[in-house]
Design a protein around this motif. Structure first.
Motif, PDB file in Angstrom:
ATOM      1  N   ARG A  55      26.427  -8.370  -6.770  1.00 43.21           N
ATOM      2  CA  ARG A  55      27.553  -7.579  -6.272  1.00 43.21           C
ATOM      3  C   ARG A  55      27.685  -7.646  -4.752  1.00 43.21           C
ATOM      4  O   ARG A  55      28.743  -7.353  -4.214  1.00 43.21           O
ATOM      5  CB  ARG A  55      27.393  -6.122  -6.721  1.00 43.21           C
ATOM      6  CG  ARG A  55      27.625  -5.914  -8.221  1.00 43.21           C
ATOM      7  CD  ARG A  55      27.390  -4.484  -8.617  1.00 43.21           C
ATOM      8  NE  ARG A  55      26.004  -4.102  -8.440  1.00 43.21           N
ATOM      9  CZ  ARG A  55      25.541  -2.868  -8.617  1.00 43.21           C
ATOM     10  NH1 ARG A  55      26.365  -1.896  -8.959  1.00 43.21           N
ATOM     11  NH2 ARG A  55      24.266  -2.609  -8.449  1.00 43.21           N
ATOM     12  N   LYS A  56      26.617  -7.997  -4.058  1.00 44.03           N
ATOM     13  CA  LYS A  56      26.683  -8.172  -2.604  1.00 44.03           C
ATOM     14  C   LYS A  56      27.070  -9.624  -2.335  1.00 44.03           C
ATOM     15  O   LYS A  56      26.229 -10.501  -2.218  1.00 44.03           O
ATOM     16  CB  LYS A  56      25.345  -7.802  -1.973  1.00 44.03           C
ATOM     17  CG  LYS A  56      24.980  -6.321  -2.137  1.00 44.03           C
ATOM     18  CD  LYS A  56      23.669  -6.012  -1.436  1.00 44.03           C
ATOM     19  CE  LYS A  56      23.401  -4.505  -1.402  1.00 44.03           C
ATOM     20  NZ  LYS A  56      23.015  -3.956  -2.691  1.00 44.03           N
ATOM     21  N   LYS A  57      28.381  -9.876  -2.216  1.00 44.11           N
ATOM     22  CA  LYS A  57      28.868 -11.251  -2.250  1.00 44.11           C
ATOM     23  C   LYS A  57      28.689 -12.003  -0.936  1.00 44.11           C
ATOM     24  O   LYS A  57      28.652 -13.230  -0.925  1.00 44.11           O
ATOM     25  CB  LYS A  57      30.336 -11.289  -2.667  1.00 44.11           C
ATOM     26  CG  LYS A  57      31.327 -10.823  -1.615  1.00 44.11           C
ATOM     27  CD  LYS A  57      32.761 -11.134  -2.074  1.00 44.11           C
ATOM     28  CE  LYS A  57      33.773 -10.851  -0.990  1.00 44.11           C
ATOM     29  NZ  LYS A  57      35.134 -11.279  -1.377  1.00 44.11           N
ATOM     30  N   LYS A 106      27.935  -6.152   1.058  1.00 45.84           N
ATOM     31  CA  LYS A 106      29.231  -5.931   0.423  1.00 45.84           C
ATOM     32  C   LYS A 106      30.051  -5.044   1.340  1.00 45.84           C
ATOM     33  O   LYS A 106      29.503  -4.271   2.148  1.00 45.84           O
ATOM     34  CB  LYS A 106      29.077  -5.305  -0.957  1.00 45.84           C
ATOM     35  CG  LYS A 106      28.464  -3.896  -0.946  1.00 45.84           C
ATOM     36  CD  LYS A 106      28.348  -3.347  -2.355  1.00 45.84           C
ATOM     37  CE  LYS A 106      27.735  -1.936  -2.324  1.00 45.84           C
ATOM     38  NZ  LYS A 106      27.619  -1.376  -3.691  1.00 45.84           N
TER      39      LYS A 106
END
Length: 224
Positions: free
Chosen positions: A161-163, A223
């Motif tokens: 989710r932390k792109k 993110k």
């Protein structure tokens, strides 16, 4: 758990400092895991509010009340209280204790946000300890970022989710940087200290790889 050469169990140790609580992930998600918890100053109370039990409280505790200190004395099995006038920071003392306990992984929470001097000192401290203890994984985590430190080698990284993925040279320039599976790939590139070349990259494949030949890299996954 992993086992060390002397037969000691390798430990996963989580250190919780006194940074702003809104930036600290939900620690209770780790309730059923075999983790050693260290509370640094007000971080002891953060651990207890999550329904967890600190194995050690360390620091000068100059920011808490007498009533709060008495509660810590009652509920924490092992205490290390130091005078405020000392050479090491409370965080450094906590990491040194974690190393004494044969850590394989050291994760720091509550080390970001608030005062920039504390954050910078904590981040660079992880890089310093990584140099001396290359087999230990050091990481600093908040709700928006994961910061970890790497020595020369080849590593795999997976999408989450932390792109955004940034690579920052620490202490000296880094050479031979190769990024595969990223939006902005590199091939044996030289990255000097202070360069913005490797900031805000993104994985475009489920699994990517990064490698480098010389120096120390700090990887930050973020993110918005």
């Amino acid at each position: 758990m992993m086992t060390g050469s002397a037969g000691q169990l390798k430990k996963t140790i989580h250190i919780v400092a006194g940074g702003p609580e809104p930036l600290i992930p939900d620690l209770s998600e780790n309730k059923n895991e075999n983790i050693v918890w260290i509370g640094v100053d007000r971080g002891v109370q953060t651990i207890m509010r999550a329904g967890l039990y600190p194995d050690l409280a360390v620091g000068d505790f100059d920011s808490i009340s007498q009533e709060e200190w008495e509660k810590i004395e009652r509920e924490v099995a092992s205490l290390r209280r130091f005078k405020p006038e000392k050479d090491e920071t409370d965080m450094e003392l906590a990491i040194m204790w974690a190393l004494e306990m044969n850590a394989s992984t050291v994760k720091v929470f509550g080390g970001t946000g608030g005062r920039l001097d504390h954050f910078m000192a904590n981040a660079l401290m992880l890089a310093k300890f990584k140099q001396v203890h290359p087999d230990i994984h050091f990481e600093m985590i908040d709700v928006q970022n994961n910061l970890s430190v790497y020595l020369p080698g080849s590593y795999e990284i997976k999408q989450d989710r932390k792109k955004f993925v940034s690579f920052i040279p620490v202490f000296s320039d880094v050479s031979g940087v190769t990024l595969e599976g990223f939006k902005y790939p590199l091939n044996h590139h030289y990255v000097p200290v202070g360069s913005s070349l490797c900031i805000s990259n993104e994985l475009i494949q489920e699994t990517g790889h990064f490698s480098f030949e010389k120096g120390i890299l700090m990887m930050i996954r973020s993110k918005d």
